[in-house]
Design an enzyme around this catalytic site. Structure first.
Site, PDB file in Angstrom:
ATOM      1  N   LYS A  84       0.819  -1.217   0.000  1.00 56.75           N
ATOM      2  CA  LYS A  84       0.000   0.000   0.000  1.00 56.75           C
ATOM      3  C   LYS A  84       0.854   1.268   0.000  1.00 56.75           C
ATOM      4  O   LYS A  84       0.441   2.310  -0.484  1.00 56.75           O
ATOM      5  CB  LYS A  84      -0.935   0.003   1.207  1.00 56.75           C
ATOM      6  CG  LYS A  84      -1.966  -1.123   1.206  1.00 56.75           C
ATOM      7  CD  LYS A  84      -3.107  -0.857   0.256  1.00 56.75           C
ATOM      8  CE  LYS A  84      -4.105  -2.015   0.232  1.00 56.75           C
ATOM      9  NZ  LYS A  84      -5.143  -1.855  -0.799  1.00 56.75           N
ATOM     10  N   GLU A 106      -9.440   6.043   3.137  1.00 54.52           N
ATOM     11  CA  GLU A 106     -10.243   4.994   3.742  1.00 54.52           C
ATOM     12  C   GLU A 106      -9.314   3.823   4.005  1.00 54.52           C
ATOM     13  O   GLU A 106      -8.264   3.711   3.388  1.00 54.52           O
ATOM     14  CB  GLU A 106     -11.370   4.557   2.800  1.00 54.52           C
ATOM     15  CG  GLU A 106     -10.951   3.512   1.757  1.00 54.52           C
ATOM     16  CD  GLU A 106      -9.896   3.997   0.779  1.00 54.52           C
ATOM     17  OE1 GLU A 106      -9.873   5.202   0.484  1.00 54.52           O
ATOM     18  OE2 GLU A 106      -9.084   3.169   0.305  1.00 54.52           O
ATOM     19  N   SER A 372       1.742  -9.692  -0.533  1.00 49.31           N
ATOM     20  CA  SER A 372       1.390  -8.266  -0.498  1.00 49.31           C
ATOM     21  C   SER A 372       1.651  -7.596   0.842  1.00 49.31           C
ATOM     22  O   SER A 372       1.836  -6.378   0.897  1.00 49.31           O
ATOM     23  CB  SER A 372      -0.072  -8.089  -0.900  1.00 49.31           C
ATOM     24  OG  SER A 372      -0.912  -8.856  -0.058  1.00 49.31           O
TER      25      SER A 372
HETATM   26  C1  LIG Z   1      -1.662  -6.785   2.828  1.00 45.89           C
HETATM   27  C2  LIG Z   1      -2.803  -6.521   1.895  1.00 45.89           C
HETATM   28  N1  LIG Z   1      -2.880  -7.236   0.759  1.00 45.89           N
HETATM   29  C3  LIG Z   1      -3.898  -7.050  -0.115  1.00 45.89           C
HETATM   30  C4  LIG Z   1      -4.898  -6.125   0.129  1.00 45.89           C
HETATM   31  C5  LIG Z   1      -6.004  -6.003  -0.863  1.00 45.89           C
HETATM   32  O1  LIG Z   1      -5.978  -4.815  -1.602  1.00 45.89           O
HETATM   33  P1  LIG Z   1      -5.566  -4.775  -3.118  1.00 45.89           P
HETATM   34  O2  LIG Z   1      -6.426  -5.763  -3.841  1.00 45.89           O
HETATM   35  O3  LIG Z   1      -5.841  -3.370  -3.516  1.00 45.89           O
HETATM   36  O4  LIG Z   1      -4.119  -5.118  -3.235  1.00 45.89           O
HETATM   37  C6  LIG Z   1      -4.856  -5.346   1.298  1.00 45.89           C
HETATM   38  C7  LIG Z   1      -5.887  -4.340   1.576  1.00 45.89           C
HETATM   39  O5  LIG Z   1      -6.026  -3.800   2.622  1.00 45.89           O
HETATM   40  C8  LIG Z   1      -3.773  -5.553   2.198  1.00 45.89           C
HETATM   41  O6  LIG Z   1      -3.666  -4.858   3.336  1.00 45.89           O
END
Ligand SMILES: Cc1ncc(COP(=O)(O)O)c(C=O)c1O
Length: 389
Positions: A84, A106, A372
Site C-alpha cells: 500500500k 479509507e 502483499s
Molecule cells: C496486505 C494486503 N494485501 C492485499 C490487500 C487487498 O488490496 P488490493 O487488492 O488493492 O491489493 C490489502 C488491503 O487492505 C492488504 O492490506
C-alpha cells in the site's frame, strides 16, 4: 473512451466531483511526464519505502508441494508492511504538487491507512482516515499505529462497518472539502483516474519482479498469483507481464464458501454494476442492492473490484478464483512453519492457491506469488480462529 477498460471503469460521480477528478487527472498526467516528480518518487521509494523489495525463493514450501518452484515477491518487507505504501507515496507527492494540505483516506485492513498516515507525516500533510468500526475491531494494532503517526481515525458505523462504508464516508468528506483536500484512495478502483493512477504507482512491483526473475532464473515465471481485494497489488504485479507468455491468477476471498453467500468472490457470481464511481463487477442481490460480504481478511472484504480486473476477466487474460477463510488460515500457518514468514491474511489467499497449483505443475516450472503484506496485524484474528483465545 477515457478511463475505460473495455466497457468497465468511467466516472459515475456527483457533478461536484467532476472538476476535482479533472484536476487530479491533469496533475497526474503532468507528473508522469515530469522528471523531477519521477526522480523524487524513485528516490523516496528507495530511501523511505526500502525498494527494491526482495524476490525470495521459498525452497521449503517448494519441497513441501513437490512441484513447481515457488518464489515470493516480498512486499511485506516494504515500509509499513505492505504494498500500500507505493500508492500512498505516489499520491501523497501528487497532493503536495497540487497544493492540497489535507488528505482523506479509507482503510479496510488498516495497511492503507497506516501507509497514508506515514506518508502524510513525512510530507507534513494533515491526515484523516475513515475506517469501519468492524475493521477497527479486527485490526486494532493498525488503528493505534495510525494515531501514533499523527492521523485522525474516524470510525464508520454505517452498513456492515467495513471498507465499502469507509469509502462512502471518505467520498462524502472529499465532496465537502474538495478545495483543500485530496482523497488518497487505496486501491485500483473508484472513478477515473484512480484505477489507472493506482496501477501506475503499483506497477513497480511487477517491473522489479520481472527483472529479478530474469536475473535469478534467466527466464520469466510460468504463473503469477496475487490476491484481489480492490485489485491494486495484483494489477501492480500483472501489468509488467501483460504482453508476456505468462499465466496469471487473481485470488478473491471465498469466505465461508460461495454457496453460503458469505464471501467476497465478485467473479464467482459475475454481475456488473456501479459502485463508488465505477462500472465493474459488484456483488448484488436480485434488486441490484449491494450485498453484504464476508472474509477473514479485512482487506479483501469488499463487494466490488477494480474495473481493469473486470476487463481482464472478460477477456480471460487473467483467471480468477478464490480461497476460503479456512484455506487462507491453513496457508498462513504453512508459510509460517516452512519459511519463517507470517503473511497478511490477504496474501495468505494467494499462498493457498500457489500451494494448490504448484503441486500440479512440473518441477522445472516457476510460480511467482505476490506476498502483499505481513501478518502482524492479523495475529488477533488468527489466534481467535485457532481457538487460542
Ligand atoms: C496486505 C494486503 N494485501 C492485499 C490487500 C487487498 O488490496 P488490493 O487488492 O488493492 O491489493 C490489502 C488491503 O487492505 C492488504 O492490506
Amino acid at each position: 473512451m477515457i478511463g475505460r477498460f473495455g466497457e468497465y471503469g468511467g466516472q459515475f460521480v456527483p457533478e461536484t466531483l467532476m472538476a476535482a477528478l479533472a484536476e487530479l487527472d491533469d496533475a497526474f498526467n503532468a507528473a508522469r511526464m515530469d522528471d523531477a516528480f519521477q526522480n523524487q518518487f524513485v528516490d523516496l521509494s528507495a530511501h523511505f519505502t526500502g525498494r527494491p523489495t526482495p524476490l525470495y525463493f521459498a525452497s521449503r514450501l517448494t519441497e513441501f508441494c513437490g512441484g513447481a518452484k515457488i518464489y515470493l515477491k516480498r512486499e511485506d518487507l516494504a515500509h509499513t508492511g505492505a504494498h500500500k505504501i507505493n500508492n500512498a507515496l505516489g499520491q501523497g507527492l501528487l497532493a503536495k504538487r497540487m497544493g492540497k494540505t489535507r488528505i482523506v483516506a479509507e482503510t479496510g485492513a488498516g495497511q492503507h491507512g497506516v501507509a497514508s498516515a506515514a506518508v502524510c507525516a513525512m510530507l507534513g500533510l494533515e491526515c484523516i482516515v475513515y475506517m469501519g468500526t468492524e475493521d477497527m475491531r479486527r485490526q486494532a494494532p493498525n488503528v493505534y499505529r495510525m494515531k501514533l503517526l499523527g492521523a485522525e481515525v474516524r470510525g464508520v458505523d454505517a452498513g456492515s462497518a467495513t471498507l465499502k462504508d469507509a469509502i462512502n464516508e471518505a467520498i462524502r468528506d472529499w465532496v465537502t472539502n474538495v478545495q483543500t483536500t485530496h482523497y488518497l484512495l487505496g486501491s485500483a478502483l473508484g472513478p477515473h483516474p484512480y484505477p489507472t493512477m493506482v496501477r501506475e504507482f503499483q506497477a513497480v512491483i511487477g517491473h522489479e519482479a520481472r527483472a529479478q526473475m530474469l536475473a535469478t532464473e534467466k527466464r520469466l515465471p510460468d504463473l503469477l498469483i496475487a490476491c484481489v481485494g480492490g485489485g491494486s497489488n495484483s494489477i501492480g504485479l500483472f501489468h509488467a507481464f501483460r504482453d508476456d507468455d505468462v499465466a496469471m491468477i487473481g485470488v478473491e476471498a471465498g469466505g465461508l464458501g460461495i454457496a453460503s453467500g458469505k464471501h467476497a468472490a465478485r467473479f464467482a457470481e459475475a454481475r456488473p454494476g456501479v459502485l463508488h464511481g465505477t462500472y465493474t463487477y459488484v456483488l448484488q442481490d436480485d434488486d441490484g442492492q449491494v450485498r453484504a460480504t464476508h472474509s477473514v481478511s479485512a482487506g479483501l472484504d469488499y463487494p466490488a473490484v477494480g474495473p481493469e480486473h473486470a476487463h481482464l476477466f472478460d477477456t480471460e487474460r487473467v483467471g480468477y478464483t478464490y480461497a476460503t477463510d479456512d484455506e487462507a488460515l491453513n496457508a498462513f500457518h504453512q508459510l509460517a512453519r516452512l519459511e519463517g514468514i507470517l503473511p497478511a491474511l490477504e496474501s495468505a489467499h494467494a499462498v493457498a492457491e500457489a500451494i494448490k497449483r504448484a503441486r500440479e505443475m512440473p518441477r522445472d516450472e516457476i510460480v511467482l506469488v505476490n506476498l502483499s503484506g505481513r501478518g502482524d496485524k492479523d495475529l488477533q484474528t488468527v489466534m481467535s480462529a485457532s481457538g487460542e483465545q
